[in-house]
Motif scaffolding. Structure first.
Motif, PDB file in Angstrom:
ATOM      1  N   ASP A  40      56.503   3.775  28.630  1.00  0.00           N
ATOM      2  CA  ASP A  40      56.056   2.463  28.646  1.00  0.00           C
ATOM      3  C   ASP A  40      56.367   1.730  30.238  1.00  0.00           C
ATOM      4  N   TYR A  41      56.164   0.587  30.474  1.00  0.00           N
ATOM      5  CA  TYR A  41      56.418  -0.027  31.709  1.00  0.00           C
ATOM      6  C   TYR A  41      57.691   0.040  32.324  1.00  0.00           C
ATOM      7  N   THR A  42      58.844  -0.328  31.469  1.00  0.00           N
ATOM      8  CA  THR A  42      60.209  -0.023  32.008  1.00  0.00           C
ATOM      9  C   THR A  42      60.537   1.403  32.427  1.00  0.00           C
ATOM     10  N   GLN A  43      60.028   2.560  31.805  1.00  0.00           N
ATOM     11  CA  GLN A  43      60.344   3.695  31.933  1.00  0.00           C
ATOM     12  C   GLN A  43      59.504   3.830  33.327  1.00  0.00           C
ATOM     13  N   ILE A  44      58.507   3.684  33.728  1.00  0.00           N
ATOM     14  CA  ILE A  44      57.765   4.070  34.731  1.00  0.00           C
ATOM     15  C   ILE A  44      58.515   3.275  36.112  1.00  0.00           C
ATOM     16  N   ARG A  45      58.703   2.034  35.854  1.00  0.00           N
ATOM     17  CA  ARG A  45      59.530   1.274  36.929  1.00  0.00           C
ATOM     18  C   ARG A  45      60.974   1.976  37.220  1.00  0.00           C
TER      19      ARG A  45
END
Length: 97
Positions: free
Chosen positions: A43-48
């Motif tokens: 998800d977005y937080t993992q990619i960040r």
């Protein structure tokens, strides 16, 4: 061997540029940049978090992700009618003076 003067004095035209690529033989996409790659999975937080682990700042991460996937404008776009009305008001005020 010395580099000729006209090559030595020219400005460099290098810039940091990365691209989203899909790995051959799999469906995994990665962000490929000079010096490495970052998997774009989760998800977005993992990619960040993956970008932060590689040493990217928060501002750089925001800009990269915005360029990769586009973004939602913070404000609504101005309609053409509003622009035309403002222009006519400006022109009318200048002509009146």
């Amino acid at each position: 061997m010395e580099i000729p003067r006209h090559w030595r004095e020219q400005p460099t035209r290098m810039r940091f540029e990365g691209k989203e690529k899909v790995l051959k033989g799999s469906e995994i996409s990665v962000y490929k940049y000079p010096g490495g790659s970052i998997p774009l999975v989760g998800d977005y937080t993992q990619i960040r978090h993956n970008f932060e682990r590689k040493g990217f700042t928060q501002d750089a991460t925001d800009e990269i992700l915005f360029r990769l996937w586009g973004g939602i404008p913070a404000e609504a776009a101005i309609s053409v009618g509003e622009v035309v009305d403002s222009f006519y008001q400006l022109v009318g005020s200048e002509v009146g003076k």
